[in-house]
Design an enzyme around this catalytic site. Structure first.
Site, PDB file in Angstrom:
ATOM      1  N   HIS A   1       0.668  -1.256   0.065  1.00  0.00           N
ATOM      2  CA  HIS A   1       0.152  -0.047  -0.100  1.00  0.00           C
ATOM      3  C   HIS A   1       0.873   1.373   0.034  1.00  0.00           C
ATOM      4  CE1 HIS A   1       0.589  -1.146   4.258  1.00  0.00           C
ATOM      5  NE2 HIS A   1       0.761  -0.057   4.341  1.00  0.00           N
TER       6      HIS A   1
ATOM      7  N   HIS B   1       0.909   5.153   1.252  1.00  0.00           N
ATOM      8  CA  HIS B   1       0.246   6.275   2.069  1.00  0.00           C
ATOM      9  C   HIS B   1       0.421   7.668   1.430  1.00  0.00           C
ATOM     10  CE1 HIS B   1       0.682   4.108   6.259  1.00  0.00           C
ATOM     11  NE2 HIS B   1       1.429   3.643   5.445  1.00  0.00           N
TER      12      HIS B   1
HETATM   13  P1  5GP Z   1       2.178   0.222   7.146  1.00  0.00           P
HETATM   14  O1  5GP Z   1       2.592   0.800   8.392  1.00  0.00           O
HETATM   15  O2  5GP Z   1       2.053  -1.011   7.027  1.00  0.00           O
HETATM   16  O3  5GP Z   1       2.956   0.934   6.287  1.00  0.00           O
HETATM   17  O4  5GP Z   1       0.566   0.968   7.386  1.00  0.00           O
HETATM   18  C1  5GP Z   1      -0.464   0.377   7.664  1.00  0.00           C
HETATM   19  C2  5GP Z   1      -1.395   1.327   8.029  1.00  0.00           C
HETATM   20  O5  5GP Z   1      -3.039   0.582   7.727  1.00  0.00           O
HETATM   21  C3  5GP Z   1      -1.661   2.052   9.054  1.00  0.00           C
HETATM   22  O6  5GP Z   1      -1.367   3.303   8.863  1.00  0.00           O
HETATM   23  C4  5GP Z   1      -2.714   1.659   9.777  1.00  0.00           C
HETATM   24  O7  5GP Z   1      -3.391   2.561  10.464  1.00  0.00           O
HETATM   25  C5  5GP Z   1      -3.754   1.287   8.612  1.00  0.00           C
HETATM   26  N1  5GP Z   1      -4.808   0.154   8.782  1.00  0.00           N
HETATM   27  C6  5GP Z   1      -4.441  -0.968   9.632  1.00  0.00           C
HETATM   28  N2  5GP Z   1      -5.729  -1.460   9.750  1.00  0.00           N
HETATM   29  C7  5GP Z   1      -6.537  -0.891   9.314  1.00  0.00           C
HETATM   30  C8  5GP Z   1      -7.834  -1.190   8.652  1.00  0.00           C
HETATM   31  O8  5GP Z   1      -8.691  -2.111   9.255  1.00  0.00           O
HETATM   32  N3  5GP Z   1      -8.710   0.155   7.961  1.00  0.00           N
HETATM   33  C9  5GP Z   1      -8.239   0.942   7.556  1.00  0.00           C
HETATM   34  N4  5GP Z   1      -8.674   1.793   6.803  1.00  0.00           N
HETATM   35  N5  5GP Z   1      -6.822   1.157   7.637  1.00  0.00           N
HETATM   36  C10 5GP Z   1      -5.707   0.347   8.499  1.00  0.00           C
END
Ligand code: 5GP
Ligand code: ZN
Length: 142
Positions: free
Chosen positions: A102, A104
């Site tokens: 993903h 951001h």
């Molecule tokens: P990463 O740390 O993997 O780059 O980011 C994962 C992101 O996914 C985090 O910013 C977290 O807040 C978001 N996130 C985790 N679980 C969920 C969810 O169930 N729904 C949504 N909309 N965001 C999520």
């Protein structure tokens, strides 16, 4: 019996978990981050499950980047931030917490601390309203 749970983003894609949807097409989905760093923090994902940049195919990566660009323009119009961070993490050591590739998109204003993860869950009504504002710009600007 042990079961293999699909990842949370796959559940969102399948409609088995909720999200504040901003954009969707054949290959990608964009929705508000549940723990926003600031107003308008959203995620763009490929619908297909790939753990990270090392597993993802080129078409998925290109699709996510193209939509990130479009949504960055819409965020700029809708929220008028001073800047927009576009970040992508691969592996726990890099800070990745959800292992479905993903991107951001994080609108930032001058002086905002540089953070990638929010500490508290976004206010549901606020996230829904911001998603609607971004969708309206995308509908208008394409
Ligand atoms: P990463 O740390 O993997 O780059 O980011 C994962 C992101 O996914 C985090 O910013 C977290 O807040 C978001 N996130 C985790 N679980 C969920 C969810 O169930 N729904 C949504 N909309 N965001 C999520
Ligand atoms: Zn997944």
């Amino acid at each position: 019996m042990a079961t293999t749970e699909p990842c949370i983003f796959c559940r969102i894609v399948a409609g088995d978990a909720p999200c504040d949807r901003v954009y969707e097409d054949e290959l990608t989905l964009a929705f508000m981050d549940l723990f926003p760093v600031g107003e308008g923090h959203l995620l763009v994902i490929p619908k297909q499950h790939h753990q990270d940049i090392f597993e993802a195919d080129e078409a998925s990566l290109l699709a996510v980047m193209a939509i990130s660009r479009r949504i960055a323009h819409a965020l700029k119009t809708a929220l008028e931030p001073d800047g927009i961070g576009v970040h992508q993490l691969n592996g726990a050591a890099a800070g990745q917490t959800v292992f479905h590739y993903h991107m951001h998109l994080i609108p930032r204003n001058q002086g905002d601390p540089i953070a990638l993860h929010g500490r508290k869950r976004g206010e549901p009504a606020e996230m829904e309203a911001i998603a609607a504002r971004i969708r309206a710009v995308l509908d208008r600007e394409g």
